[in-house]
Design an enzyme around this catalytic site. Structure first.
Site, PDB file in Angstrom:
ATOM      1  N   SER A 213       0.842  -1.190   0.000  1.00 31.40           N
ATOM      2  CA  SER A 213       0.000   0.000   0.000  1.00 31.40           C
ATOM      3  C   SER A 213       0.880   1.244   0.000  1.00 31.40           C
ATOM      4  CB  SER A 213      -0.971  -0.043   1.180  1.00 31.40           C
ATOM      5  OG  SER A 213      -2.021   0.881   1.010  1.00 31.40           O
ATOM      6  N   ASP A 350      -8.837  -5.608  -5.791  1.00 31.86           N
ATOM      7  CA  ASP A 350      -8.469  -4.546  -4.869  1.00 31.86           C
ATOM      8  C   ASP A 350      -9.228  -3.298  -5.305  1.00 31.86           C
ATOM      9  OD1 ASP A 350      -7.330  -2.601  -3.301  1.00 31.86           O
ATOM     10  OD2 ASP A 350      -5.252  -3.204  -3.685  1.00 31.86           O
ATOM     11  N   HIS A 381      -7.076  -6.034  -1.274  1.00 32.54           N
ATOM     12  CA  HIS A 381      -5.916  -5.169  -1.045  1.00 32.54           C
ATOM     13  C   HIS A 381      -4.777  -5.922  -0.369  1.00 32.54           C
ATOM     14  CE1 HIS A 381      -3.818  -1.446  -0.812  1.00 32.54           C
ATOM     15  NE2 HIS A 381      -3.851  -1.367   0.492  1.00 32.54           N
TER      16      HIS A 381
END
Length: 626
Positions: A213, A350, A381
């Site tokens: 991320s 995601d 994710h």
């Protein structure tokens, strides 16, 4: 002549040195991967310390170059045996804590398009963590395999100086400075304001970066500087463009799960630094008249200069247009200097950091001739590549072991629908080289379902939907009859269909209002409503656009009610096999409850079926639809 005893003593010394040389601990490799070495797998003996690396920027207003907080974890043999090792480096804005979840922190999305929402709340972060440990991530995985693990806190977070700018240049230059220090080109200090230097005498000068991320964005940010010594990066679900994260083809669109979030919300969320008083000495970037007379601390200064000035003026929640503010936070624009090898990792489902983020960078890196690979899975994710895959990439580029990864025939690894994450299927590339564009056309059927066919026939007419954000996308897709969406489906598939690549759609529409949301879902029907159903069972891909930006995402213009416009845009990349017996459905609607603004229900979108078409990249082409 030497006496016999002296000669024997010299022989003993030489023999002792030879034994010690033979006993020097070194990394071990097998099948092209660094192995766990018991002498390194001794956490109680690991050397852990921290320092502050000087950058080339000042973003907290004190007239001094900002320093970022860095920690190091290394095998003790780097002290006792003079061993030098390569580095696995992860950087993050999250290590020192994040803002609390309070009412009003997100932007209110219930307002008309083009209007300004009421001001939101600005929670403050209470900084967490003590020196010297910033994070324990990556350590147990890589130190026993013969690596040194380094962490750093992003500018304006934790004990790092500076301002969090969420994608601006200092978030690229900060990790660059750390890599420069690891390679002996930048200065590190024992204290944030001290002059006692720290040297990375244990570093080989070869660095790899990874993270998930935001922590996956920073490796790319560092690589775009072209910094020497950064040999390989493995970004996992990275945000590669903040425009693509918070906007979509001119539309204000939230990341999945965070309705009403925007770049200033993320700024507040990560801003854990800047608690020390601000002493104003010299301002290099702004005029004295632009600076309030006093700030209680550096955090207040950053809030005023970054969040309440640069972001407020640049983010533009009114039009959603792409502009220079967003261009400066799009890493695709900065890739020219990049030299590091790249292994991307992302999930096709995601809906937070969407799969286009990795694909656009992978595609560009490949065009640049960089060593590239991409790993995609069917989940949400996060999700790193298998440890064996990461190990081989790090082993080759950091230890210099010839394991052949750069010559592998497969550059893409896809976790198929029923496979485990560690067992991807290899393909020559992504998209699948055997995929061919197949165009689908619409036949009428509203308010039930119309047809989706490869046969184009004229005079199919027009159909109208009425916007109503109170119905979720899932509810609209499952509804047999509704006026709040238009649905077009294929006949039942006689055999499985493999979609691989980036679908594209052109919607010819007219609105009865000057502005309207446009949302598109591609779904597999019938809808699997069982508790054990996966997202991949139904949602193939999605996309959003602002019809006002039908000419350009940089310029929007109000729609003339009743006038038809061609709106063309990409849906999210995908690689999915739709099972035989299912139907592929194209759903067109307006406001998406989980992603877009929520204007008052009632806007009408009229779709010209003859001017609307969908192009899908299908492995085997149209012949595979028979």
């Amino acid at each position: 002549m030497l006496k016999k005893t002296t000669f024997l003593f010299i022989l003993l010394i030489v023999f002792t040195f030879e034994i010690k040389a033979q006993e020097t601990t070194k990394p071990v490799f097998k099948d092209g991967e660094a192995q766990i070495v018991e002498a390194f797998n001794t956490p109680e003996k690991w050397v852990r310390h921290d320092l502050f690396v000087e950058t080339e920027f000042d973003t907290d207003g004190d007239g001094k170059l900002d320093r970022v907080h860095v920690d190091v974890t290394r095998p003790y043999q780097t002290d006792t045996e003079g061993l030098k090792l390569p580095i696995i480096y992860e950087s993050s804005p999250y290590y020192a804590g994040v803002a609390p979840d309070v009412d009003g922190v997100f932007w209110d999305v219930k307002h008309e398009l083009g209007e300004t929402a009421k001001e939101r709340a600005h929670p403050e972060v209470k900084r967490l963590g003590e020196r010297p440990i910033i994070s324990n991530s990556q350590i147990k995985k890589w130190v026993p395999r013969g690596y040194i693990v380094v962490h750093s806190s992003s500018p304006g977070t934790g004990l790092s100086q500076g301002s969090p700018t969420v994608g601006d240049d200092n978030e690229s230059l900060a990790p660059k400075a750390v890599v420069d220090w690891l390679c002996g080109r930048a200065k590190g200090y024992t204290e944030p304001y001290g002059n006692e230097e720290v040297k990375a005498f244990w570093s080989t000068g070869k660095v790899g970066m990874t993270g998930t991320s935001y922590n996956g964005t920073i490796p790319l940010a560092a690589a775009t500087t072209g910094v020497e010594g950064l040999k390989v990066i493995i970004p996992i679900a990275p945000n590669t463009s903040y425009y693509h994260y918070y906007r979509s083809n001119g539309l204000v669109r939230s990341p999945g799960g965070y309705l009403g979030e925007d770049i200033d919300v993320l700024y507040d969320y990560i801003h854990s630094g800047g608690e020390e008083p601000l002493v104003i000495n010299n301002f290099k970037k702004v005029n004295d008249s632009d600076i309030p007379k006093a700030f209680k601390n550096k955090r207040a200064y950053s809030n005023a200069m970054v969040r309440d000035s640069e972001m407020k003026n640049g983010m533009d929640r009114i039009t959603g247009d792409y502009n220079d503010f967003w261009a400066g936070r799009d890493y695709l624009n900065d890739m020219a200097p990049m030299k590091a090898a790249l292994l991307m990792s992302h999930g096709f489902n995601d809906w937070n950091v969407m799969p286009e983020h990795s694909y656009r960078i992978y595609k560009k890196a490949k065009e640049m001739g960089l060593e590239t690979g991409i790993y995609y899975h069917q989940y949400g994710h996060g999700g790193p590549p298998p440890i064996s895959m990461m190990n081989k990439w790090f082993t080759h580029y950091l230890h210099g072991i010839e394991n052949g990864i750069e010559n592998e025939p497969n550059k893409a690894w896809i976790v198929r629908e029923d496979d485990k994450m560690e067992s991807p299927t290899g393909y020559k590339d992504y998209p699948n080289p055997d995929a061919e564009p197949v165009t689908f056309h619409l036949t009428p059927g509203a308010p039930e379902a119309g047809g989706l066919t490869t046969i184009k026939t004229q005079k199919q007419g027009r159909e109208t939907l009425t916007d109503n954000y109170s119905f979720s996308g899932e509810a609209l897709a499952r509804a047999e009859i509704t006026s709040h969406r238009l649905l077009y489906v294929t006949p039942k598939l006689k055999k499985e269909v493999h979609i691989s690549g980036v679908p594209k759609i052109t919607v010819k529409l007219a609105s009865n209002k000057p502005a309207a949301n446009l949302s598109v879902w591609l779904v597999s029907l019938p809808w699997n409503a069982s508790r054990r159903a996966k997202t991949t069972d139904n949602i193939i891909t999605r996309g959003w656009a602002d019809p006002q930006n039908h000419k350009s995402i940089r310029e929007s213009e109000p729609l003339v009610p009743g006038k038809f416009y061609d709106v063309t845009f990409d849906l999210q990349p995908d690689d999915q096999i739709i099972k035989a017996g299912q139907q592929i459905g194209l759903m067109i609607f307006s406001s998406d409850k989980e992603y877009t603004l929520h204007p008052k229900p009632g806007a009408e979108l009229t779709i010209d079926l003859d001017g609307t078409h969908l192009t899908l990249p299908i492995v085997g082409g149209s012949e595979n639809l028979d």
